[in-house]
Each structure stands twice: as C-alpha cells, then as structure tokens.
Design a protein around this motif. Structure first.
Motif, PDB file in Angstrom:
ATOM      1  N   THR A  43      36.797  67.720   2.630  1.00  0.00           N
ATOM      2  CA  THR A  43      36.527  68.202   3.892  1.00  0.00           C
ATOM      3  C   THR A  43      37.589  69.371   3.577  1.00  0.00           C
ATOM      4  O   THR A  43      37.391  70.637   4.190  1.00  0.00           O
ATOM      5  CB  THR A  43      36.278  67.354   4.692  1.00  0.00           C
ATOM      6  OG1 THR A  43      35.191  66.510   4.264  1.00  0.00           O
ATOM      7  CG2 THR A  43      36.488  67.720   6.468  1.00  0.00           C
ATOM      8  N   GLU A  44      38.305  68.817   4.011  1.00  0.00           N
ATOM      9  CA  GLU A  44      40.137  69.748   3.913  1.00  0.00           C
ATOM     10  C   GLU A  44      39.866  70.745   3.694  1.00  0.00           C
ATOM     11  O   GLU A  44      40.473  71.979   4.555  1.00  0.00           O
ATOM     12  CB  GLU A  44      41.433  69.191   4.447  1.00  0.00           C
ATOM     13  CG  GLU A  44      41.384  68.098   4.855  1.00  0.00           C
ATOM     14  CD  GLU A  44      41.590  67.298   6.111  1.00  0.00           C
ATOM     15  OE1 GLU A  44      42.128  68.734   6.926  1.00  0.00           O
ATOM     16  OE2 GLU A  44      41.052  66.972   6.945  1.00  0.00           O
ATOM     17  N   ASP A  86      36.272  73.024   4.433  1.00  0.00           N
ATOM     18  CA  ASP A  86      35.990  73.246   6.416  1.00  0.00           C
ATOM     19  C   ASP A  86      35.704  74.168   6.804  1.00  0.00           C
ATOM     20  O   ASP A  86      34.568  75.209   8.130  1.00  0.00           O
ATOM     21  CB  ASP A  86      36.508  72.001   6.795  1.00  0.00           C
ATOM     22  CG  ASP A  86      35.778  71.699   8.642  1.00  0.00           C
ATOM     23  OD1 ASP A  86      35.063  71.179   8.183  1.00  0.00           O
ATOM     24  OD2 ASP A  86      36.732  70.954   9.411  1.00  0.00           O
ATOM     25  N   SER A 124      28.072  73.349  11.190  1.00  0.00           N
ATOM     26  CA  SER A 124      29.445  72.586  11.484  1.00  0.00           C
ATOM     27  C   SER A 124      29.205  71.669  10.800  1.00  0.00           C
ATOM     28  O   SER A 124      28.278  70.733  10.347  1.00  0.00           O
ATOM     29  CB  SER A 124      29.707  73.241  13.241  1.00  0.00           C
ATOM     30  OG  SER A 124      28.286  72.563  13.762  1.00  0.00           O
ATOM     31  N   ALA A 142      29.996  66.792  11.926  1.00  0.00           N
ATOM     32  CA  ALA A 142      31.271  66.373  12.383  1.00  0.00           C
ATOM     33  C   ALA A 142      32.076  65.941  12.476  1.00  0.00           C
ATOM     34  O   ALA A 142      31.973  65.567  11.282  1.00  0.00           O
ATOM     35  CB  ALA A 142      29.828  64.924  13.029  1.00  0.00           C
ATOM     36  N   ASP A 143      32.729  64.573  13.341  1.00  0.00           N
ATOM     37  CA  ASP A 143      34.741  63.997  13.315  1.00  0.00           C
ATOM     38  C   ASP A 143      33.527  63.255  12.119  1.00  0.00           C
ATOM     39  O   ASP A 143      35.116  63.048  11.230  1.00  0.00           O
ATOM     40  CB  ASP A 143      34.922  63.888  14.271  1.00  0.00           C
ATOM     41  CG  ASP A 143      35.865  64.930  14.971  1.00  0.00           C
ATOM     42  OD1 ASP A 143      35.871  66.032  14.515  1.00  0.00           O
ATOM     43  OD2 ASP A 143      35.881  64.605  16.693  1.00  0.00           O
ATOM     44  N   TYR A 144      33.303  62.684  11.973  1.00  0.00           N
ATOM     45  CA  TYR A 144      33.189  61.184  11.334  1.00  0.00           C
ATOM     46  C   TYR A 144      32.048  61.689  10.068  1.00  0.00           C
ATOM     47  O   TYR A 144      31.295  61.252   8.905  1.00  0.00           O
ATOM     48  CB  TYR A 144      32.039  60.206  11.947  1.00  0.00           C
ATOM     49  CG  TYR A 144      30.625  60.977  12.606  1.00  0.00           C
ATOM     50  CD1 TYR A 144      29.021  61.285  11.921  1.00  0.00           C
ATOM     51  CD2 TYR A 144      30.484  61.350  13.619  1.00  0.00           C
ATOM     52  CE1 TYR A 144      28.261  61.370  11.970  1.00  0.00           C
ATOM     53  CE2 TYR A 144      28.895  61.574  14.269  1.00  0.00           C
ATOM     54  CZ  TYR A 144      27.612  62.202  13.613  1.00  0.00           C
ATOM     55  OH  TYR A 144      27.212  62.356  13.945  1.00  0.00           O
ATOM     56  N   ARG A 174      32.070  64.539   6.762  1.00  0.00           N
ATOM     57  CA  ARG A 174      33.002  65.168   5.691  1.00  0.00           C
ATOM     58  C   ARG A 174      31.776  65.940   5.067  1.00  0.00           C
ATOM     59  O   ARG A 174      31.155  65.868   3.932  1.00  0.00           O
ATOM     60  CB  ARG A 174      33.428  63.911   4.274  1.00  0.00           C
ATOM     61  CG  ARG A 174      33.622  62.451   5.133  1.00  0.00           C
ATOM     62  CD  ARG A 174      34.754  62.878   5.905  1.00  0.00           C
ATOM     63  NE  ARG A 174      36.032  63.295   5.229  1.00  0.00           N
ATOM     64  CZ  ARG A 174      36.660  63.429   6.033  1.00  0.00           C
ATOM     65  NH1 ARG A 174      36.973  64.436   7.262  1.00  0.00           N
ATOM     66  NH2 ARG A 174      37.954  64.240   6.087  1.00  0.00           N
TER      67      ARG A 174
END
Length: 75
Positions: free
Chosen positions: A38-39, A42, A50, A52-54, A56
């Motif tokens: 993810t990092e 992203d 896109s 969501a925050d939840y 990965r």
C-alpha cells in the motif's frame, strides 16, 4: 472457503506456507493473501482509482493469478 488456483507447494514453495494465495469465500467474495504494498503503490494508482482507509493494496505473483484464472467463475 475454497482455494482458487494451485496451492503454494505446486508453485514452488519449499514449505507450502507463507505464500500468496487466493480463496473464494462462501458468500462469493474473494480473499487474497499477498504482500501489502500500500505505501509503495498508493500514489501510483490511476487517476480514476482510489482506496478507502480500511483497504490495502495487496500484490500476488503473476503465477498465482494465472494459475487461479481457470477457477475464477465467469459470473
């Protein structure tokens, strides 16, 4: 739950564990075991994508997905 594609041991895993894998859940969704990138990825998503925050971004090997192709239902 059922495995989609070949088990890790058939894809060259020495122990058959801790490798990417894909499963179809009883409700029709899919679960993916892969490397969380993810990092790293992203900011490289296309403009119309896109997460969501939840969520990965999980990466599996090409072979894992190709071996699963025959087991993925068309509908």
């Amino acid at each position: 739950m059922r495995r989609i594609g070949t088990p890790p041991s058939a894809r060259g895993s020495a122990t058959g564990a801790n490798c990417p894998d894909i499963f179809e859940l009883s409700d029709g969704r899919f679960a993916v075991i892969g490397t969380d990138l993810t990092e790293e990825l992203d900011g490289k998503l296309p403009g119309d994508a896109s997460r969501a925050d939840y969520e990965r971004i999980v990466v599996v090997s090409r072979r894992t997905l190709i071996d699963a192709k025959a087991d993925i239902p068309d509908a």
